[in-house]
Design a protein around this motif. Structure first.
Motif, PDB file in Angstrom:
ATOM      1  N   GLN A  19     -22.874  11.356  13.745  1.00 55.64           N
ATOM      2  CA  GLN A  19     -23.848  10.285  13.936  1.00 55.64           C
ATOM      3  C   GLN A  19     -24.981  10.519  12.945  1.00 55.64           C
ATOM      4  O   GLN A  19     -25.388  11.663  12.709  1.00 55.64           O
ATOM      5  N   TRP A  20     -25.469   9.437  12.314  1.00 55.56           N
ATOM      6  CA  TRP A  20     -26.525   9.569  11.321  1.00 55.56           C
ATOM      7  C   TRP A  20     -27.656   8.578  11.590  1.00 55.56           C
ATOM      8  O   TRP A  20     -27.457   7.534  12.211  1.00 55.56           O
ATOM      9  N   TRP A  38     -20.097   8.216  11.108  1.00 58.53           N
ATOM     10  CA  TRP A  38     -19.456   8.454   9.816  1.00 58.53           C
ATOM     11  C   TRP A  38     -18.341   9.462   9.997  1.00 58.53           C
ATOM     12  O   TRP A  38     -18.462  10.398  10.783  1.00 58.53           O
ATOM     13  N   ASN A  39     -17.273   9.280   9.251  1.00 57.54           N
ATOM     14  CA  ASN A  39     -16.182  10.248   9.185  1.00 57.54           C
ATOM     15  C   ASN A  39     -16.162  10.832   7.773  1.00 57.54           C
ATOM     16  O   ASN A  39     -15.608  10.219   6.865  1.00 57.54           O
ATOM     17  N   ARG A  46     -22.871  18.202   3.226  1.00 55.15           N
ATOM     18  CA  ARG A  46     -23.927  17.393   3.825  1.00 55.15           C
ATOM     19  C   ARG A  46     -24.557  16.492   2.759  1.00 55.15           C
ATOM     20  O   ARG A  46     -24.858  15.338   3.004  1.00 55.15           O
ATOM     21  N   HIS A  47     -24.737  17.019   1.549  1.00 54.78           N
ATOM     22  CA  HIS A  47     -25.310  16.239   0.452  1.00 54.78           C
ATOM     23  C   HIS A  47     -24.398  15.059   0.091  1.00 54.78           C
ATOM     24  O   HIS A  47     -24.886  13.948  -0.136  1.00 54.78           O
ATOM     25  N   ASP A  48     -23.092  15.302   0.027  1.00 56.46           N
ATOM     26  CA  ASP A  48     -22.150  14.214  -0.262  1.00 56.46           C
ATOM     27  C   ASP A  48     -22.305  13.080   0.738  1.00 56.46           C
ATOM     28  O   ASP A  48     -22.323  11.901   0.370  1.00 56.46           O
ATOM     29  N   VAL A  49     -22.403  13.442   2.005  1.00 56.77           N
ATOM     30  CA  VAL A  49     -22.529  12.435   3.067  1.00 56.77           C
ATOM     31  C   VAL A  49     -23.869  11.724   2.954  1.00 56.77           C
ATOM     32  O   VAL A  49     -23.949  10.495   3.076  1.00 56.77           O
ATOM     33  N   PHE A  50     -24.945  12.463   2.701  1.00 53.94           N
ATOM     34  CA  PHE A  50     -26.265  11.849   2.520  1.00 53.94           C
ATOM     35  C   PHE A  50     -26.225  10.806   1.407  1.00 53.94           C
ATOM     36  O   PHE A  50     -26.696   9.678   1.577  1.00 53.94           O
ATOM     37  N   VAL A  51     -25.680  11.163   0.262  1.00 57.28           N
ATOM     38  CA  VAL A  51     -25.615  10.242  -0.872  1.00 57.28           C
ATOM     39  C   VAL A  51     -24.780   9.008  -0.509  1.00 57.28           C
ATOM     40  O   VAL A  51     -25.167   7.872  -0.791  1.00 57.28           O
ATOM     41  N   ALA A  52     -23.648   9.213   0.143  1.00 49.73           N
ATOM     42  CA  ALA A  52     -22.794   8.082   0.535  1.00 49.73           C
ATOM     43  C   ALA A  52     -23.505   7.165   1.525  1.00 49.73           C
ATOM     44  O   ALA A  52     -23.437   5.936   1.405  1.00 49.73           O
ATOM     45  N   ILE A  53     -24.198   7.742   2.497  1.00 49.73           N
ATOM     46  CA  ILE A  53     -24.909   6.930   3.488  1.00 49.73           C
ATOM     47  C   ILE A  53     -26.062   6.194   2.832  1.00 49.73           C
ATOM     48  O   ILE A  53     -26.277   5.000   3.085  1.00 49.73           O
ATOM     49  N   VAL A  69     -37.077   8.649   1.019  1.00 49.13           N
ATOM     50  CA  VAL A  69     -36.440   8.987   2.290  1.00 49.13           C
ATOM     51  C   VAL A  69     -37.514   9.564   3.203  1.00 49.13           C
ATOM     52  O   VAL A  69     -38.092  10.609   2.917  1.00 49.13           O
ATOM     53  N   ALA A  70     -37.789   8.854   4.288  1.00 45.93           N
ATOM     54  CA  ALA A  70     -38.778   9.321   5.262  1.00 45.93           C
ATOM     55  C   ALA A  70     -38.118  10.188   6.330  1.00 45.93           C
ATOM     56  O   ALA A  70     -38.757  11.067   6.900  1.00 45.93           O
TER      57      ALA A  70
END
Length: 79
Positions: A19-20, A38-39, A46-53, A69-70
């Protein structure tokens, strides 16, 4: 306890594994908080997912592409 007016929660299997929550802000101009599940691909960081989101959110809100990013949170979607 479920009341008659409360829709049932989606089956956990239908949700993502994580969950993000992401808040982007253009100080004095605009802000948006988005959330979802997210899957991540196997081997993702974690960085890959952050960039994708972030790309996912800014594709929906192009005016926030240069936003700060707040807040960002990514957690396993389980209790």
């Amino acid at each position: 306890m479920t009341t008659p007016n409360t829709p049932p929660a989606p089956d956990a299997a239908a949700q993502g594994s994580h969950q993000w929550i992401l808040t982007l802000e253009l100080p004095g101009s605009a802000a948006a908080t988005q959330f979802g599940t997210w899957n991540p691909m196997p081997g993702s960081t974690r960085h890959d997912v952050f960039v994708a989101i972030r790309q996912h959110v800014t594709s929906r809100f192009p005016e926030l592409k240069r936003a700060t990013v707040a807040f960002f949170a990514l957690e396993a979607n389980q209790l």
